[in-house]
Design an enzyme around this catalytic site. Sequence first.
Site, short mmCIF file in Angstrom:
data_model
loop_
_atom_site.label_atom_id
_atom_site.label_comp_id
_atom_site.label_asym_id
_atom_site.label_seq_id
_atom_site.Cartn_x
_atom_site.Cartn_y
_atom_site.Cartn_z
N GLU A 49 59.59 2.17 12.55
CA GLU A 49 59.32 3.03 11.40
C GLU A 49 60.66 3.50 10.86
OE1 GLU A 49 56.96 6.26 12.77
OE2 GLU A 49 55.23 5.02 13.28
N ASP A 60 57.66 17.88 9.44
CA ASP A 60 58.65 17.52 10.45
C ASP A 60 59.30 18.73 11.08
OD1 ASP A 60 58.74 14.57 10.49
OD2 ASP A 60 59.17 14.81 8.37
#
Length: 704
Positions: A49, A60
Site C-alpha cells: 500500500e 491516521d
Amino acid sequence: MEAIKKVFEQKKAQDATAFVAFVTAGYPKKEDTVPVLLALQAGGADIIELGIPFSDPIADGPVIQEANTVALKNDIDYPTVLGQIREARQQGLTAPVLLMGYYNPMLAYGEDKAIQDAAEAGANGFIMVDLPPEEAIAFRQKCAASNLSYVPLIAPSTTLKRIQFLASIADSFIYVVSKMGTTGSSANVAVNEELPTILSRIREYTHVPLAVGFGVATRDQFNYVADAGADGVVIGSRIVNAIKAAGDGEVPQFVENYCREVSGKGEPSRVRSPGAAQRTPSQLTPNAETAKGVENILPARFGQFGGQYVPESLVDALAELEEAHKSAIEDPAFWEEVRSLYTYSNRPSNLYLAENLTKEAGGANIWLKREDLNHTGSHKINNALGQILLAKRIGKTRIIAETGAGQHGVATATVCAKFGLECVIYMGAEDVRRQALNVFRIEMLGGKAWVIPVHSGSCTLKDAVNEAMRDWVTNLSTTHYLVGSAIGPHPFPTIVRDFQKVIGEEIKAQLKEVRGKLPDVVVACVGGGSNAIGTFYDFIPDKSVRLVGVEAGGEGIDGHKHSATLSMGQPGVLHGVRTYILQDKAGQIIETHSISAGLDYPGVGPEHAWLKDSGRADYVVCTDEDALRGFRMLTQKEGIIPALESSHAIWEGVKIAKSLPKDKDIVICLSGRGDKDVEQISELLPKWADKLDWHVSSNAIPSK
C-alpha cells in the site's frame, strides 16, 4: 486486480498469510520511495500500500500524520507518486501496489484521469479512506474498467447490513480495521481479542479474502492475526517508524530487515491454527437493493454539497446520531425541554435599532440581533444546549468539541458543567495564545473541563477539528462530538442549523412586530457558518430578503492570507463533507488567516455552498483592516463591543445600509461580544494605529 487475487490464491494454497505493507510516498525523502518499495518486496511484502500524502489525514495516528507532513514538504503530489511506481516497476518491483489515501487529492486531479493514469503507471488498485459507499459503487465500476481493484474497509463497529453491502462491492479483498481509532501500533499492546469474532461475522457474507490492519507491530502479533482467520496482515505505522529510526542511506536496509523479521521470510513455513481461514461463499453482487442499507433518513445533501466522506469507523455513529436527531426534532417534548432552557441562555435575544449607526450610514435602518447578550456571550450556546440534550438521549457521558475563538468551547464547557458531563476542548495552539481569556474561562468551569492545544498544521481551527475527529473515532462508545459550526459530515450541518435557526425565526417575528414587514437585507459573518445559517434559514423562501454572508478577507484576497472560502475556494472534500474549501491544485488544504480566530477556517458549511451556487445568498469579503474599523465603529457609536468575527458583518452591513433608502431595514447578526478580543486588539493596535487613526492609551493594561 488479477495480480492481487493471485497473491491470495497462492497464499491459500500454501496455507500462509499474505503480508500487506504500507509506506507513505515521499517519506522521509522523495528519493527514498523507490528503494523502500523494492526493500519491502525483498523483505517479504506480498502486496504494497503506497500512501498518497494529504494535509488533513483525520483517520491516521501521529506516525502517519508526521509522514504525510514530511512528504508534502518534499513536494509529493499524485503525479509524483505515479512516477515513483513507474520507476519501481522498471527496477524490478513485481508486488501489487495499492494507492491508499483520502478522496480530495483524487477529486482535485480528476477521478477518471486519476484511475486511468494509475493503471498506466502500474498500480493495481485503490483504498480510499473516506470515500462513502454511495460514491464507491461508481468509483469501483471505473476501477474495474481499468482492471484496478477497489478495496473497501470494514470496522469493528460496522453493522451486519453494512457488512453485506461493503462485501458486495469488494473484488480482491476487504481491509478489516482491527480496532476503533486511528492508525498506529505498539509491540506492548495486544491486538483486539474480539478479532476472531469480527472476522467470522464478515465471512457470513463473503468469500473475498480479509486483510487485517491497525495495531500489528511484531511477529507474534502477525501470527495472532493469522490464527484469528485473516488471509492477510497489514502493517504500516511500524514500518514508518522503522524508516524514521534509520540513518541516511540506511532506510532500505532497515525496512527490509524489519519486513523479514515480521513476515518470517526465509524461515520454515508455519502451520496456522486449524480452521483459521474457513470461508462461507457468497453470491452477493452490488445492486440497488443491497445499497439500501446505507440510505439516510434525513436529507444528506444540499444540491451537490454535503454527504458523509468519513472513515468506516464513523459511519454507524453518524447513523445513530442522525436517527436520534430525527426522533428529537419530531418530538414536541424535546422542543419543550429546549425552550425550558431559554431562561438559562437568555432567549429570545433582543432586536436592537442601532440609531447612531443608522445615522452614521445615512441610509437604511440598521438593526442588531443581539446574540452577544446570550449566556456565554455568543450564539454558540443555542447549538450547545440542543446537542447536549441529544447526547443525553443517546447515552453519551463524555463531550468533545473544537473551538477557534473559544466561544464554542466556553458554551460547550458551560453546558457540560450544568449537566455534569466530562468535557474536552480541542483548540489550535495559536488560538490558545490569542484567546487566552476564553481558555481560562473553559478551565474555570470545573475539573471535568479542559483544553488540549493542537500543535499541528497552522495550529488553528482546522487542526482542532482534525484532532477532535480523531478523538471521536477512538472513543465512540462514550463520546459525543459537539460540533460547533455547520460543518462536517451529515448530519452535523443539519443538526447545527436546526439549533441555530431560532435566530432567524426571532428576527422575522421581532421585526414584523416593530416594522410590520420583513427585513430587506440580513447580514452575518461566515467562518464555518453557524450563526449565518441560523440567521438565513428562515428567510430562504422569502425571495424579497437579500442574504449576505461576510467572509474573512484577512490581508486581502489577492494573496493567500485570508479565509474567504466561498469567494476564493473550489468544491472539494474536507472534514467529512463536500463543500467549498481553500486548496491548492493538488487538493491539499492550504493554511488560512484571519484576525478573528472564529473565521480562520478553510471550509464552510455545505448549505452555504448550496446557497452560493444557487444564487440565493451573496458572499463578500471583509479584510482585517475593515473588520477593525467595524469593531471601532460599533464600539464608539453605540457603546457595544463586538467580537472580531461579528465586526466583519458590522462593516459590510453599514456599507450596504449606506446604499439603501431610509425606509429599508437591514438586520445584522451580532453573533458575539468582544470581551475575548480586547487583549488581542490592545496588542495589535500599535501596528494599526496610524492606518486607522486610532490611538488608544494602553497605560491601564498591566504589562506581562
